[in-house]
Design a protein around this motif. Structure first.
Motif, PDB file in Angstrom:
ATOM      1  N   ALA A 433     -21.880 -39.835 -31.003  1.00 36.85           N
ATOM      2  CA  ALA A 433     -20.617 -40.453 -30.555  1.00 36.85           C
ATOM      3  C   ALA A 433     -22.298 -41.741 -30.304  1.00 36.85           C
ATOM      4  CB  ALA A 433     -21.289 -40.377 -28.706  1.00 36.85           C
ATOM      5  N   SER A 434     -22.743 -41.921 -30.161  1.00 38.81           N
ATOM      6  CA  SER A 434     -23.822 -43.591 -29.961  1.00 38.81           C
ATOM      7  C   SER A 434     -23.146 -43.977 -31.563  1.00 38.81           C
ATOM      8  CB  SER A 434     -25.225 -43.640 -29.795  1.00 38.81           C
ATOM      9  OG  SER A 434     -25.451 -42.390 -28.552  1.00 38.81           O
ATOM     10  N   ILE A 435     -23.566 -43.723 -32.822  1.00 33.93           N
ATOM     11  CA  ILE A 435     -23.357 -43.581 -33.957  1.00 33.93           C
ATOM     12  C   ILE A 435     -21.819 -44.585 -34.314  1.00 33.93           C
ATOM     13  CG2 ILE A 435     -23.244 -43.587 -36.291  1.00 33.93           C
ATOM     14  CD1 ILE A 435     -25.351 -40.983 -36.152  1.00 33.93           C
ATOM     15  N   LEU A 436     -20.602 -43.319 -33.625  1.00 36.47           N
ATOM     16  CA  LEU A 436     -19.478 -44.254 -33.385  1.00 36.47           C
ATOM     17  C   LEU A 436     -19.730 -45.397 -32.836  1.00 36.47           C
ATOM     18  CD1 LEU A 436     -17.877 -40.705 -33.305  1.00 36.47           C
ATOM     19  CD2 LEU A 436     -18.375 -42.022 -35.642  1.00 36.47           C
ATOM     20  N   ALA A 437     -20.071 -45.462 -31.609  1.00 36.82           N
ATOM     21  CA  ALA A 437     -20.457 -46.597 -30.558  1.00 36.82           C
ATOM     22  C   ALA A 437     -20.247 -47.776 -31.452  1.00 36.82           C
ATOM     23  CB  ALA A 437     -20.812 -46.042 -29.799  1.00 36.82           C
ATOM     24  N   GLY A 438     -22.576 -47.124 -31.786  1.00 32.11           N
ATOM     25  CA  GLY A 438     -22.281 -48.562 -33.043  1.00 32.11           C
ATOM     26  C   GLY A 438     -21.142 -49.260 -33.833  1.00 32.11           C
ATOM     27  N   LEU A 439     -20.665 -48.215 -34.335  1.00 34.90           N
ATOM     28  CA  LEU A 439     -19.647 -48.780 -35.639  1.00 34.90           C
ATOM     29  C   LEU A 439     -18.383 -49.547 -34.546  1.00 34.90           C
ATOM     30  CD1 LEU A 439     -19.206 -45.644 -37.927  1.00 34.90           C
ATOM     31  CD2 LEU A 439     -20.498 -47.537 -38.605  1.00 34.90           C
ATOM     32  N   ARG A 440     -18.453 -49.152 -33.852  1.00 40.90           N
ATOM     33  CA  ARG A 440     -16.663 -49.839 -32.922  1.00 40.90           C
ATOM     34  C   ARG A 440     -17.143 -51.228 -32.781  1.00 40.90           C
ATOM     35  NH1 ARG A 440     -16.247 -49.477 -27.322  1.00 40.90           N
ATOM     36  NH2 ARG A 440     -17.451 -48.270 -27.793  1.00 40.90           N
ATOM     37  N   VAL A 441     -18.647 -51.148 -32.499  1.00 41.26           N
ATOM     38  CA  VAL A 441     -18.833 -52.952 -31.560  1.00 41.26           C
ATOM     39  C   VAL A 441     -19.723 -53.628 -32.789  1.00 41.26           C
ATOM     40  CG1 VAL A 441     -19.973 -51.920 -29.763  1.00 41.26           C
ATOM     41  CG2 VAL A 441     -20.966 -51.929 -30.832  1.00 41.26           C
ATOM     42  N   SER A 442     -19.163 -53.102 -33.541  1.00 41.01           N
ATOM     43  CA  SER A 442     -20.429 -53.961 -34.708  1.00 41.01           C
ATOM     44  C   SER A 442     -19.156 -54.705 -35.957  1.00 41.01           C
ATOM     45  CB  SER A 442     -20.791 -53.038 -35.691  1.00 41.01           C
ATOM     46  OG  SER A 442     -22.158 -52.453 -35.335  1.00 41.01           O
ATOM     47  N   ARG A 443     -19.573 -55.912 -36.720  1.00 42.66           N
ATOM     48  CA  ARG A 443     -18.912 -56.113 -37.869  1.00 42.66           C
ATOM     49  C   ARG A 443     -18.746 -55.862 -39.238  1.00 42.66           C
ATOM     50  NH1 ARG A 443     -16.097 -60.530 -36.614  1.00 42.66           N
ATOM     51  NH2 ARG A 443     -15.475 -60.637 -38.378  1.00 42.66           N
ATOM     52  N   SER A 444     -19.788 -54.673 -39.294  1.00 43.53           N
ATOM     53  CA  SER A 444     -20.152 -54.721 -40.877  1.00 43.53           C
ATOM     54  C   SER A 444     -22.081 -52.991 -40.278  1.00 43.53           C
ATOM     55  CB  SER A 444     -21.397 -55.873 -41.731  1.00 43.53           C
ATOM     56  OG  SER A 444     -21.978 -56.431 -41.456  1.00 43.53           O
ATOM     57  N   VAL A 445     -22.302 -53.227 -41.468  1.00 46.86           N
ATOM     58  CA  VAL A 445     -23.006 -51.870 -41.092  1.00 46.86           C
ATOM     59  C   VAL A 445     -24.180 -52.037 -43.267  1.00 46.86           C
ATOM     60  CG1 VAL A 445     -23.702 -49.443 -41.507  1.00 46.86           C
ATOM     61  CG2 VAL A 445     -21.015 -50.289 -40.383  1.00 46.86           C
ATOM     62  N   VAL A 446     -25.314 -51.562 -42.302  1.00 47.10           N
ATOM     63  CA  VAL A 446     -25.819 -51.637 -43.639  1.00 47.10           C
ATOM     64  C   VAL A 446     -27.541 -50.801 -43.061  1.00 47.10           C
ATOM     65  CG1 VAL A 446     -27.965 -52.867 -44.679  1.00 47.10           C
ATOM     66  CG2 VAL A 446     -26.502 -54.411 -43.594  1.00 47.10           C
ATOM     67  N   ILE A 447     -27.564 -50.200 -43.943  1.00 44.80           N
ATOM     68  CA  ILE A 447     -28.016 -48.474 -44.188  1.00 44.80           C
ATOM     69  C   ILE A 447     -29.508 -49.092 -45.206  1.00 44.80           C
ATOM     70  CG2 ILE A 447     -27.490 -46.409 -44.273  1.00 44.80           C
ATOM     71  CD1 ILE A 447     -25.002 -45.955 -44.581  1.00 44.80           C
ATOM     72  N   VAL A 448     -30.690 -47.912 -44.185  1.00 45.10           N
ATOM     73  CA  VAL A 448     -32.189 -47.854 -44.377  1.00 45.10           C
ATOM     74  C   VAL A 448     -32.232 -46.398 -45.007  1.00 45.10           C
ATOM     75  CG1 VAL A 448     -34.332 -48.253 -43.900  1.00 45.10           C
ATOM     76  CG2 VAL A 448     -32.607 -49.632 -43.154  1.00 45.10           C
ATOM     77  N   THR A 449     -32.562 -46.412 -46.388  1.00 43.95           N
ATOM     78  CA  THR A 449     -32.018 -44.908 -46.723  1.00 43.95           C
ATOM     79  C   THR A 449     -33.605 -44.764 -47.134  1.00 43.95           C
ATOM     80  OG1 THR A 449     -30.857 -45.455 -48.837  1.00 43.95           O
ATOM     81  CG2 THR A 449     -30.019 -45.104 -47.619  1.00 43.95           C
ATOM     82  N   ARG A 450     -33.875 -43.109 -47.885  1.00 51.00           N
ATOM     83  CA  ARG A 450     -35.301 -43.371 -48.677  1.00 51.00           C
ATOM     84  C   ARG A 450     -34.922 -41.947 -48.944  1.00 51.00           C
ATOM     85  NH1 ARG A 450     -41.679 -42.524 -46.865  1.00 51.00           N
ATOM     86  NH2 ARG A 450     -41.678 -44.386 -46.262  1.00 51.00           N
ATOM     87  N   GLU A 451     -36.134 -42.281 -50.431  1.00 51.20           N
ATOM     88  CA  GLU A 451     -35.218 -41.220 -51.506  1.00 51.20           C
ATOM     89  C   GLU A 451     -36.257 -40.153 -51.727  1.00 51.20           C
ATOM     90  OE1 GLU A 451     -37.779 -43.111 -54.095  1.00 51.20           O
ATOM     91  OE2 GLU A 451     -36.539 -44.982 -54.951  1.00 51.20           O
ATOM     92  N   LYS A 452     -35.517 -39.195 -51.855  1.00 52.44           N
ATOM     93  CA  LYS A 452     -35.970 -36.910 -51.472  1.00 52.44           C
ATOM     94  C   LYS A 452     -35.840 -36.892 -49.908  1.00 52.44           C
ATOM     95  CE  LYS A 452     -38.520 -37.298 -55.640  1.00 52.44           C
ATOM     96  NZ  LYS A 452     -39.989 -36.949 -56.029  1.00 52.44           N
ATOM     97  N   ASP A 453     -35.350 -37.593 -48.909  1.00 50.32           N
ATOM     98  CA  ASP A 453     -35.054 -37.754 -47.575  1.00 50.32           C
ATOM     99  C   ASP A 453     -34.031 -38.039 -47.091  1.00 50.32           C
ATOM    100  OD1 ASP A 453     -37.729 -36.670 -46.576  1.00 50.32           O
ATOM    101  OD2 ASP A 453     -38.618 -38.812 -46.502  1.00 50.32           O
TER     102      ASP A 453
END
Length: 530
Positions: A433-453
């Protein structure tokens, strides 16, 4: 084939290649296991050596060079094969081998094949050793040829004996007729009859003598050895090369099948290419996690500055950028924070909001950025003047709209200046629910990932939810994987407490233990379903 069909075929082939490259360890492992199984089979399975002797049979006839019919036409394949595999020949071969093999064993171990109208006979003999196989093949061949010769000689002897008896009888009769001719009157009828009888006897004797002479001149040699067993190449069963290649090929096939079966269950993304493929967006940079800090330094800083310039093409002033931390660290990734820092270092006003930050995290951030607290939960950085960090003082609970995006947080996002960019950092393990709320109030998304995690499951869920809300995912920043032994040498001073403990201590200290446990259980269920 039209363009759509060509593209679909290319995509299908590319998918096969992608899966095989991704599961190359499984392919190699299965191939090696297949080779080892084949090698073990060669060690444990009884080995059989096959020796071959090749014979050329002689046609036993009184006219061996007759032009009217080829010699090979006088031989019968089935007959010669039956003779070579007969018990009589096997007994003779057993005698030649000095009873090393019984006749039944010889018949079981030998194989006879004929070619060229039975003129050429191939004798194969199987044994456990090369020496026994060679001796056995030569013995069977020799016994076979001697049996043919003996049989022919016996038949000729019987025929010659019969002819001799008939000749002797005719000679005796001829003597009697000659006596009659001597005593008879030449002008008498008896003399004429005796003369005729004598002529008949002489004619018959000439035929019998010619036939006997022909039989006595017949060559009764059974045949000759074209190539002895020791002159021919030995065959080993099971064949070493073929067995090993078969084992390797079978292991490879099993590995390919296992790769496609296991790939859907192998959800950890190993490199930037896999992340970009799953995200359907570019990976702007890959950072060495062991050299990260706040602010970023060295190569990490250079990579983040490249990322910043690429992001600023699509980020509008006055908008909110949702940074999803999918590194699964114990604390918020410094890369997520540094995205806001490098943007502020370029002179753009930046507001950083990290709702999940623990007290240890905030203390480190306060020291690293030289933050000075101001009213309303906002702190300004002395080292990066364009950066301010907002921390809500109210607690998110069930009475508010969201557990992480509290009422003050929403106000801070809404009141951001028209020339200011807001970076909202949430972890991928936060409540959906928090992630969906963040998507709703944002204009764009950037994801920080980690190899093998980072897993494909969470990336796919984030992508589908972002597409549903029509919030574009601009791309990702990947952190290189480090071994467990290197994690303590990474030079990162972030605490490694669990997210649930961090959130409970910093943002929801007023909750009861039952409420916190219920939220953790709900988060795990939803994350597992996604």
């Amino acid at each position: 084939m039209n363009e759509d069909q060509t593209g679909a075929a290319s995509l299908g082939f590319e998918q096969y290649v992608f899966v095989l490259k991704r599961q190359w360890r499984l392919l190699i492992g299965a191939t090696v296991i297949g080779g080892l199984v084949a090698a073990l089979y060669l060690l444990l399975a009884p080995q059989t050596v096959t020796a071959t002797t090749t014979l050329n049979l002689n046609v036993i006839t009184t006219e061996p060079f007759s032009a009217q019919r080829a010699a090979s036409g006088l031989l019968d394949d089935a007959t010669e094969t039956a003779i070579a595999r007969s018990h009589v020949v096997a007994s003779r071969a057993s005698d030649l081998l000095k009873d090393s093999f019984s006749p039944n064993e010889i018949r079981s171990a030998s194989t006879v094949a004929t070619t060229s109208g039975a003129a050429v006979v191939t004798v194969d003999f199987d044994a456990s050793t090369a020496a026994d196989a060679i001796r056995g093949a030569d013995a069977v061949a020799s016994a076979y040829l001697s049996f043919r010769s003996d049989q022919a000689q016996e038949r000729i002897d019987v025929m010659v004996s019969n002819l001799t008896e008939r000749i002797d009888a005719l000679n005796k009769t001829l003597g009697e007729v000659n006596q009659q001719l001597v005593s008879a009157d030449p002008s008498s009828a008896a003399y004429a009859q005796a003369t005729t009888q004598r002529q008949q006897i002489l004619t018959e004797l000439d035929g019998l003598l010619s036939e006997r002479n022909g039989l006595q001149s017949v060559d009764t040699t059974g045949g000759i050895v074209l190539s002895a067993a020791e002159d021919n190449e030995l065959a080993y069963s099971p064949a070493r090369t073929v067995t090993l290649l078969t084992g390797l090929a079978a292991g490879l096939v099993v590995g390919i099948i296992a790769a496609f079966v296991w790939n859907p269950f192998d959800r950890r993304l190993r490199n930037a290419k896999e992340m970009s493929r799953e995200l359907r967006a570019p990976v702007f940079a890959t950072l060495d996690a062991r050299r990260e800090d706040v602010p970023a330094r060295g190569d990490a800083a250079d990579s983040l500055r490249v990322t910043r310039e690429r992001l600023l093409v699509d980020i509008y002033l006055g908008s909110t950028v949702l940074v999803i931390d999918a590194t699964h660290r114990g604390e918020t990734s410094p890369t997520a924070v540094n995205l806001a820092v490098v943007t502020a270092q370029a002179g753009h006003n930046v507001q950083l909001i990290v709702p999940e930050g623990s007290e240890e995290f905030r203390d480190h951030l306060r020291t690293a950025l030289a933050l000075e607290a101001a009213s309303g939960g906002t702190a300004y950085s002395r080292t990066v003047p364009a950066l301010r960090v907002f921390s809500a003082t109210d607690d998110g609970d069930e009475l508010q709209g969201d557990l992480l995006l509290t009422e003050q947080t929403h106000v801070a996002i809404d009141n951001a200046g028209a020339e200011e960019i807001t970076f909202l950092v949430l972890s991928s393990s936060a409540h959906p629910a928090s992630i969906l709320a963040g998507l709703r109030v944002s204009r764009s998304v950037v994801i920080v990932t980690r190899e093998k995690d980072t897993t494909s499951t969470e990336i796919r869920w984030l992508r589908e939810e972002a597409d549903g809300i029509e919030t574009p995912i601009l791309g990702a920043v990947a952190e290189r994987a480090v071994s467990r032994g290197d994690r303590g040498e990474a030079g990162i001073a972030w605490p490694l407490s669990a997210r649930s403990e961090r959130t409970a201590s910093s943002r929801h200290s007023a909750r009861t233990d039952e409420t916190a446990a219920a939220r953790d259980e709900e988060s795990s269920v939803v994350s597992g379903a996604s």
